[in-house]
Scaffold this motif. Structure first.
Motif, PDB file in Angstrom:
ATOM      1  N   GLN A  74       0.814  -1.206   0.000  1.00  0.00           N
ATOM      2  CA  GLN A  74       0.000   0.000   0.000  1.00  0.00           C
ATOM      3  C   GLN A  74       0.852   1.262   0.000  1.00  0.00           C
ATOM      4  O   GLN A  74       0.437   2.298  -0.512  1.00  0.00           O
ATOM      5  N   GLY A 130      -6.973   0.888  -0.441  1.00  0.00           N
ATOM      6  CA  GLY A 130      -6.379  -0.274   0.205  1.00  0.00           C
ATOM      7  C   GLY A 130      -7.133  -1.560   0.010  1.00  0.00           C
ATOM      8  O   GLY A 130      -6.795  -2.574   0.635  1.00  0.00           O
ATOM      9  N   SER A 170      -4.270   0.632   4.571  1.00  0.00           N
ATOM     10  CA  SER A 170      -4.411   1.830   3.750  1.00  0.00           C
ATOM     11  C   SER A 170      -3.808   3.044   4.448  1.00  0.00           C
ATOM     12  O   SER A 170      -3.991   3.237   5.650  1.00  0.00           O
TER      13      SER A 170
END
Length: 453
Positions: free
Chosen positions: A198, A227, A234
């Motif tokens: 991420q 995410g 995320s």
């Protein structure tokens, strides 16, 4: 070459158009015949020259770590198929960096170079290579788990259609930067099929995209940034920038760290964004771009306009409503009247737009002649004062107002803004634009721009 004996070599060769290429071939051949000693090889040569020296590169290069091949622009290359390089584990067993511009290769052979970390493939629109499908590229990437950077420009074939291919996922656990451009449908399919951390940076460049391709491209982008299809948690955007650049393209950037936009020394462009997207200017009118971006945690915003073309008020509001917690906002190259119209807009719930705004930076704004005010551009400053006072009366007052390199602002006129916040910072530069009449028959001087400090 003889005196250097067996030490590793770095060979960097670029064609000089001021010299005769035929005179350079012998020395280039001598270097390439020692390819077994070369650790870094960078060649910026046309296809015709490569064909004459390629025989010297067929030997094994056991210590080669970096290979960069670039073909100069030439009209003779238009519509031609670039030569194909032999890139596999037998020729380059230790290869870690591969950058090719307008040179071909076999994707299936590249899959044997398991140690590859940096892959940069770029095809100009004027060449006609045999482009791989998304499935073929995924097959190769699946064999390259150590990739750190991946840059594919005009590489993916649009046939067969991505929707017809069997869905699959390839994981790149060490990827730090992904750059994609070219056919939007194929790039969207590849982006949707890759799984990487991420925290990786994403750069997407689509200057030529149709309206029918935008709905195909946006879903995998939004899924990636929220995410939903990434490795790890995320990371929210804390800083955000959007607007029109000098190419009149829509530029969207996002940072996971909060950048201080009120400092003149802090330019957002100096910091590498986690997300960078370029689209045609018309894409700005589609609010679906903003609807899928995770902007609820944004604290600083930079809105860029363009000297040639202005952002519409509706498109500005669509984005700024997604960042209600923005504390610092910078507006660059805006007509001051348009900014007053924006800051004076009531939001859907009766509050002003950007209700959390505490620091406002006006960068290169033009306080041009305001027809609605008898006092000219000084009336435009009064209009801004009135808007900011109205915001303060509704519990949305500024703490700091900063003016940098603004037009038609003098020390006397800027005084009317001193009471709109706790701090007023002005760089003290008075800029006045004088448009002189131009008449070729009378011999008058052309229009000029003058600066007064």
């Amino acid at each position: 070459m003889a005196r250097s004996q067996g030490v590793p070599l770095t060979a960097h060769y670029r064609v000089s158009h001021s010299r005769r290429r035929g005179d350079e071939l012998p020395s280039l051949r001598i270097a390439l015949e020692a390819v077994h000693r070369i650790r870094t090889l960078e060649l910026h040569i046309p296809w015709t020259m490569y064909e004459k020296v390629s025989g010297s590169m067929h030997g094994s290069a056991p210590i080669l770590r970096c290979l960069k091949m670039r073909n100069p622009h030439s009209l003779s290359n238009v519509g031609r198929t670039p030569p194909v390089l032999a890139i596999n584990r037998e020729t380059f067993p230790e290869l870690e960096t591969l950058e090719l511009y307008c040179y071909g290769f076999s994707w299936s052979e590249l899959a044997s170079c398991h140690k590859l970390k940096h892959l940069n493939i770029d095809y100009a629109v004027f060449v006609r290579p045999t482009l791989p499908t998304v499935s073929e590229v995924l097959d190769t990437l699946d064999a390259l788990p150590h990739l750190v950077t991946l840059n594919l420009n005009n590489v993916l074939s649009i046939f067969p259609q991505a929707s017809m291919e069997e869905p699959r996922t390839v994981t790149l656990p060490h990827l730090e930067h992904l750059i994609l451009s070219g056919d939007a449908t194929a790039c969207a399919s590849l982006l949707d099929s890759l799984s990487f951390p991420q925290c990786a940076r994403i750069t997407l460049l689509f200057g030529f995209i149709g309206e029918n391709e935008l709905p195909i491209l946006l879903p995998p982008i939004h899924s990636r940034l929220t995410g939903a299809s990434s490795i790890g948690a995320s990371a929210p955007f804390h800083s955000f920038a959007f607007g029109l650049d000098f190419k009149r393209s829509l530029v969207v950037r996002g940072w996971t760290s909060t950048l201080q936009v009120e400092s003149e020394e802090t330019e957002l462009a100096q910091f590498e964004p986690k997300f960078h997207l370029e689209l045609p200017r018309w894409a700005l009118e589609f609010d679906v771009i903003w609807n899928g971006l995770p902007l609820q945690d944004v604290r600083s915003v930079w809105v860029m306009s363009n000297l040639v073309e202005e952002l519409s008020l509706a498109s500005q509001l669509d984005m700024l409503r997604k960042t209600p917690h923005a504390i610092s906002v910078r507006f660059s190259q805006w007509p001051a009247k348009n900014l007053c119209d924006l800051l004076g807009v009531d939001d859907h719930d009766g509050t002003v737009i950007l209700p959390s705004l505490r620091t406002l930076v006006l960068d290169k704004l033009n306080f041009q002649l305001c027809i609605a005010h008898e006092n000219g551009h000084h009336g435009c400053l009064q209009h801004l004062e009135s808007v900011l006072e109205s915001r303060r009366s509704r519990h949305a007052g500024l703490y700091r107002l900063i003016l940098e390199e603004c037009w038609h602002v003098s020390a006397l006129e800027v005084g009317c803004l001193r009471d709109v916040g706790a701090e007023l910072i002005w760089d003290g530069i008075e800029r006045i634009k004088e448009d002189l009449a131009t008449d070729s028959d009378s011999g008058m001087d052309p229009a000029v721009e003058g600066y007064e400090d």
